[in-house]
Design an enzyme around this catalytic site. Structure first.
Site, PDB file in Angstrom:
ATOM      1  N   ASN A 140      -9.738   1.532 -23.793  1.00  0.00           N
ATOM      2  CA  ASN A 140      -8.533   1.345 -22.989  1.00  0.00           C
ATOM      3  C   ASN A 140      -7.346   0.880 -23.819  1.00  0.00           C
ATOM      4  OD1 ASN A 140      -9.470   2.166 -20.499  1.00  0.00           O
ATOM      5  ND2 ASN A 140     -10.136   0.127 -19.872  1.00  0.00           N
ATOM      6  N   ASN A 159     -18.808   1.496 -15.372  1.00  0.00           N
ATOM      7  CA  ASN A 159     -17.680   1.825 -14.489  1.00  0.00           C
ATOM      8  C   ASN A 159     -18.148   2.573 -13.236  1.00  0.00           C
ATOM      9  OD1 ASN A 159     -18.043   4.582 -15.172  1.00  0.00           O
ATOM     10  ND2 ASN A 159     -16.648   4.393 -16.919  1.00  0.00           N
ATOM     11  N   ILE A 160     -17.195   2.875 -12.356  1.00  0.00           N
ATOM     12  CA  ILE A 160     -17.526   3.458 -11.052  1.00  0.00           C
ATOM     13  C   ILE A 160     -18.151   4.840 -11.176  1.00  0.00           C
ATOM     14  CG2 ILE A 160     -15.739   2.131  -9.853  1.00  0.00           C
ATOM     15  CD1 ILE A 160     -14.012   4.690  -9.846  1.00  0.00           C
ATOM     16  N   CYS A 197     -11.892  -6.910 -14.952  1.00  0.00           N
ATOM     17  CA  CYS A 197     -12.504  -5.661 -15.432  1.00  0.00           C
ATOM     18  C   CYS A 197     -11.346  -4.782 -15.868  1.00  0.00           C
ATOM     19  CB  CYS A 197     -13.376  -5.020 -14.368  1.00  0.00           C
ATOM     20  SG  CYS A 197     -12.600  -4.835 -12.742  1.00  0.00           S
ATOM     21  N   SER A 198     -11.174  -3.613 -15.266  1.00  0.00           N
ATOM     22  CA  SER A 198     -10.015  -2.772 -15.584  1.00  0.00           C
ATOM     23  C   SER A 198      -8.842  -3.157 -14.686  1.00  0.00           C
ATOM     24  CB  SER A 198     -10.366  -1.292 -15.431  1.00  0.00           C
ATOM     25  OG  SER A 198     -11.351  -0.911 -16.365  1.00  0.00           O
ATOM     26  N   ASP A 199      -8.958  -2.842 -13.396  1.00  0.00           N
ATOM     27  CA  ASP A 199      -7.887  -3.171 -12.453  1.00  0.00           C
ATOM     28  C   ASP A 199      -8.214  -4.372 -11.575  1.00  0.00           C
ATOM     29  OD1 ASP A 199      -6.105  -1.123 -13.242  1.00  0.00           O
ATOM     30  OD2 ASP A 199      -7.318   0.337 -12.153  1.00  0.00           O
ATOM     31  N   GLY A 200      -9.412  -4.905 -11.700  1.00  0.00           N
ATOM     32  CA  GLY A 200      -9.748  -6.156 -11.029  1.00  0.00           C
ATOM     33  C   GLY A 200     -10.069  -6.033  -9.563  1.00  0.00           C
ATOM     34  N   LYS A 233     -10.668  -1.260  -2.902  1.00  0.00           N
ATOM     35  CA  LYS A 233     -10.176  -0.005  -2.308  1.00  0.00           C
ATOM     36  C   LYS A 233     -11.262   0.645  -1.451  1.00  0.00           C
ATOM     37  CE  LYS A 233      -7.908   2.491  -5.341  1.00  0.00           C
ATOM     38  NZ  LYS A 233      -7.588   3.176  -6.620  1.00  0.00           N
ATOM     39  N   ARG A 239     -13.152   4.143  -2.191  1.00  0.00           N
ATOM     40  CA  ARG A 239     -14.519   4.001  -2.698  1.00  0.00           C
ATOM     41  C   ARG A 239     -15.553   4.520  -1.697  1.00  0.00           C
ATOM     42  NH1 ARG A 239     -11.975   3.839  -6.605  1.00  0.00           N
ATOM     43  NH2 ARG A 239     -11.695   2.096  -8.055  1.00  0.00           N
TER      44      ARG A 239
END
Length: 745
Positions: free
Chosen positions: A310, A335-336, A397-400, A439, A443
């Site tokens: 990142n 990750n997702i 994390c990335s966007d929290g 989200k 999600r």
């Protein structure tokens, strides 16, 4: 030509004109009415067209007062474990559900459209056109429809209904609580973020409420009420927000009793060398809120390689050279996209037709699902252990809003026994998932969106919670059914609680005004979620055992609909029924004890009145020792008033005794009949009185008045029983409810 036409009947003439008409040679076709898909000839009047349409229109079909969009008969439902004995019945497609009715087995299978994950048309077979439906609740079912055209119609319709284009078309905006005594406002006022922070004694000297986000200007995916270090100035807060992805600056989410805290945020926009003095000051201000430690942890939940990748996009992680007094840790939750693939492999594992021990275990291991659950628990336990030792932690994390939500909520669950209660767990979800902007709409795939944004993040949170419940069942007030209900209704869109991606979305949609709350529904069914083994005095932090052999496959979630792999009745249900039965009997005994005491007092008073008056002269007492004579003598001395209760022409000693106690005894008999002393055993019940068969995931409920066992649809009312001392409403069946309504004055 005219002679030929005149010889034809009116109907034949009409059909001939329709056959000879060519749309290409007809003027103003768009303006003319169509019949059978063809423009109507000019000589046909509007009245005739309307008459033909009305005559050909099929009558509306209803199933249990629900309008049916499509009805298909002779459909075979295939159970993958018993494909030779398929169920044959009728398939009903409504606006909200797909319903299969098997008349021979007297069984109904209801599938909510919003629960459908995928719909696949399989190759044609000799028996018809198969339609494979996989659900977000891990139900997998195949319907074989005789005609390919009907199968295609059902397929296309389900594709549109299971994932609407517009959010306003979701089920929650049209759902009406028909079977629930539930107002639309119930549940929306159960939780307030400021109330939850007040429980943690915030605001305080070290922490204060930030007013910069009242209109979501600082960060539109954060809640209005943000709690930040008192020392942090407005410039520091705004600078830190600009330096964090999506503006998600560090904010307080949990404060422990030892002043150690958990704060959450998103990754910094650090790239390879960028720094932000305001963000560095912000983290230092967070560290200073805890005077018991000289340093704090910054936990990046991502694998190190992901965080480093990142940096090339101008994001990344904190540089320890710029941030003083912090210890940085990567803790490696994937990750997702990895999680989505892992769940797909887990579903394939559970759908094996003839699984062997080695095949199932090998497939389960290759899915990586249990490894991911363990990594979430391991990270959460690291955070909880640090806070328990008095060290504050900042998590991102990335966007929290995915991995950060998982580990912050699980860490709080480990630390605080309040979050292990039903009310506390709901408050935890409101705080760490709803308020801080997980989200859910993306999600869970509520509406048509990028499929790459879908991921089972919340399912993993519930799975991690279940793992803790299995290790310490006495520390949790709720049971497995509570977690399954949460999972299913997060996916169902029946309630507005989880619609939207953040707090601002929910306010813009006015969900509290237009939809029902899941918390109100669950409050109506609170007895179903009670763990009978719960001990409220367990006030300590949990110490989970995260050895590989302690992480278990959640059969009750992922293999819920498989027959033959579950106990006939879950142990929790049997314990809950026993506890309810004991509660009912104790309440009944307490009431009867009071009633017997009252009856004894009544008899005692009657006996004293029936006795003769005190006699001063012992000689007179010896001479006249007849109670009847003494009573009649005394009654003759009373004032002659017509309204005196003893002034009656048919008065007698025996009549007085009966009239005084008759109503009391009658009332006691009615109260004794209102409570079932013996409850029917669950093991001997395979079908409800409404003919609904019980399977491995159906909840069996007792009627507290008659003691019979019913399905959840037959016990929809709670009412106080006359034979209970507490007066608390208890579950009763429909027949008992009607009888109580008739006898209650």
């Amino acid at each position: 030509m005219s002679t030929e036409v005149s010889d034809l009947s009116p109907t034949a003439s009409l059909r001939r004109n329709f056959d000879e008409l060519s749309p290409e040679t007809t003027d103003d076709v768009e303006k003319k009415k169509l019949l059978w898909g063809v423009p109507v000839p000019p000589f046909v009047s509007e009245r005739v067209v309307s008459w033909i349409e009305e005559g050909l229109q099929e009558p509306a079909v209803f199933f249990k007062d629900t309008l049916v969009l499509k009805k298909v008969e002779n459909v075979r439902m295939i159970d993958r474990y018993n494909s030779k004995n398929a169920s044959i019945g009728t398939l009903y497609l409504t606006a909200t559900h797909l319903i299969f009715v098997d008349p021979e087995a007297n069984k109904e299978t209801w599938i909510l459209h919003m629960h459908i994950a995928t719909v696949d048309k399989l190759p044609l077979s000799t028996t018809g056109s198969p339609l494979l439906i996989r659900c977000k609740t891990f139900l997998s079912v195949t319907f074989v429809i005789p005609k390919e055209r009907e199968c295609h119609d059902v397929y296309v319709t389900l594709q549109k209904l299971c994932q609407p284009v517009h959010i306003k078309n979701l089920y929650c905006f049209h759902y009406t609580s028909s079977n629930e005594d539930l107002p639309k406002t119930a549940g929306w006022d159960f939780f307030r973020l400021e109330t939850e922070f007040k429980r943690m004694k915030v605001p305080c000297e070290q922490w204060s409420q930030c007013t910069l986000n009242q209109n979501y200007e600082l960060c539109d995916t954060y809640p209005r009420q943000l709690y930040v270090p008192t020392e942090a100035s407005t410039a520091v807060l705004m600078g830190s927000s600009r330096f964090r992805s999506k503006g998600r600056l560090p904010a307080l989410t949990y404060l422990h009793s030892n002043q150690a805290s958990i704060c959450r945020c998103s990754q910094p926009l650090s790239g390879f060398s960028a720094r932000c003095l305001e963000d560095e000051q912000m983290l230092e201000a967070i560290r200073k809120t805890n005077p018991n430690a000289s340093y704090m942890y910054v936990v990046d939940t991502r694998p190190r390689i992901n965080a480093m990748a990142n940096r090339a996009a101008g994001k990344g992680y904190e540089n320890e050279a710029f941030y003083e007094n912090i210890k940085f840790h990567f803790l490696g939750i994937e990750n997702i996209h990895v999680m989505r693939t892992s769940l797909q492999k887990l579903v394939e594992t559970c759908e094996q037709k003839t699984p062997t021990m080695s095949g199932f275990l090998s497939s389960l291991e290759s899915s990586g699902w249990l490894k991911h659950i363990r990594s979430i628990l391991d990270t959460s336990n690291f955070i909880a252990s640090a806070v328990d030792k008095g060290i504050s932690v900042v998590v991102h994390c990335s966007d929290g809003w995915d991995r950060t939500a998982q580990v912050c909520s699980i860490a709080a669950l480990i630390l605080d026994p309040y979050y292990r209660t039903i009310k506390g767990f709901q408050a935890l979800i409101e705080k760490d998932w709803l308020a801080f902007g997980h989200k859910f709409s993306e999600r869970c795939g509520y509406i048509q969106t990028d499929p790459k944004e879908m991921s089972p993040v919340f399912t993993q949170f519930l799975d991690s919670t279940w793992q803790l419940v299995q290790q310490r069942c006495d520390a949790f007030e709720f049971n497995e059914r509570f977690l399954l209900t949460l999972h299913d209704h997060v996916q169902s869109c029946q309630f507005g609680t989880f619609i939207g991606n953040c707090e601002k979305d929910r306010l813009d949609l006015r969900l509290s005004e237009t939809t029902f709350s899941l918390w109100g529904y669950m409050a109506n069914h609170i007895n179903e979620y009670i763990n009978p083994l719960y001990r409220p005095e367990m006030e300590e932090s949990l110490k989970p055992n995260l050895a590989p052999q302690c992480i278990r496959f959640w059969r009750g979630m992922y293999s819920r609909f498989e027959s033959g792999v579950h106990p006939r009745e879950p142990l929790g249900d049997l314990l809950l029924a026993s506890r309810d039965h004991c509660t009912s009997l104790e309440d009944h005994v307490q009431h009867l004890t009071k009633r017997i005491s009252n009856l004894k007092n009544l008899i005692s008073k009657s006996a004293r009145r029936f006795q003769g008056p005190s006699v001063k002269d012992n000689k007179e007492k010896e001479e006249i020792n007849d109670n009847r004579y003494n009573y009649d003598k005394k009654s003759g001395q009373l004032t002659d008033t017509t309204d005196h209760p003893l002034k009656s022409t048919d008065f007698s000693f025996s009549n007085l005794s009966v009239s005084e106690t008759k109503e009391e005894v009658k009332g006691i008999n009615a109260e004794m009949d209102s409570v079932a002393v013996d409850w029917k055993s669950m093991r001997n019940v395979t079908v409800c009185s409404c003919s609904t068969p019980f399977d491995q995931f159906s909840r069996k409920s007792h009627c507290w008045k008659c003691g019979e066992v019913f399905c959840s649809r037959c016990i929809v009312r709670t009412v106080p029983l006359p034979g209970h001392d507490s007066g608390n409403p208890v579950p009763v069946c429909r027949a008992c409810f009607r009888s109580l309504q008739q006898t209650t004055p």
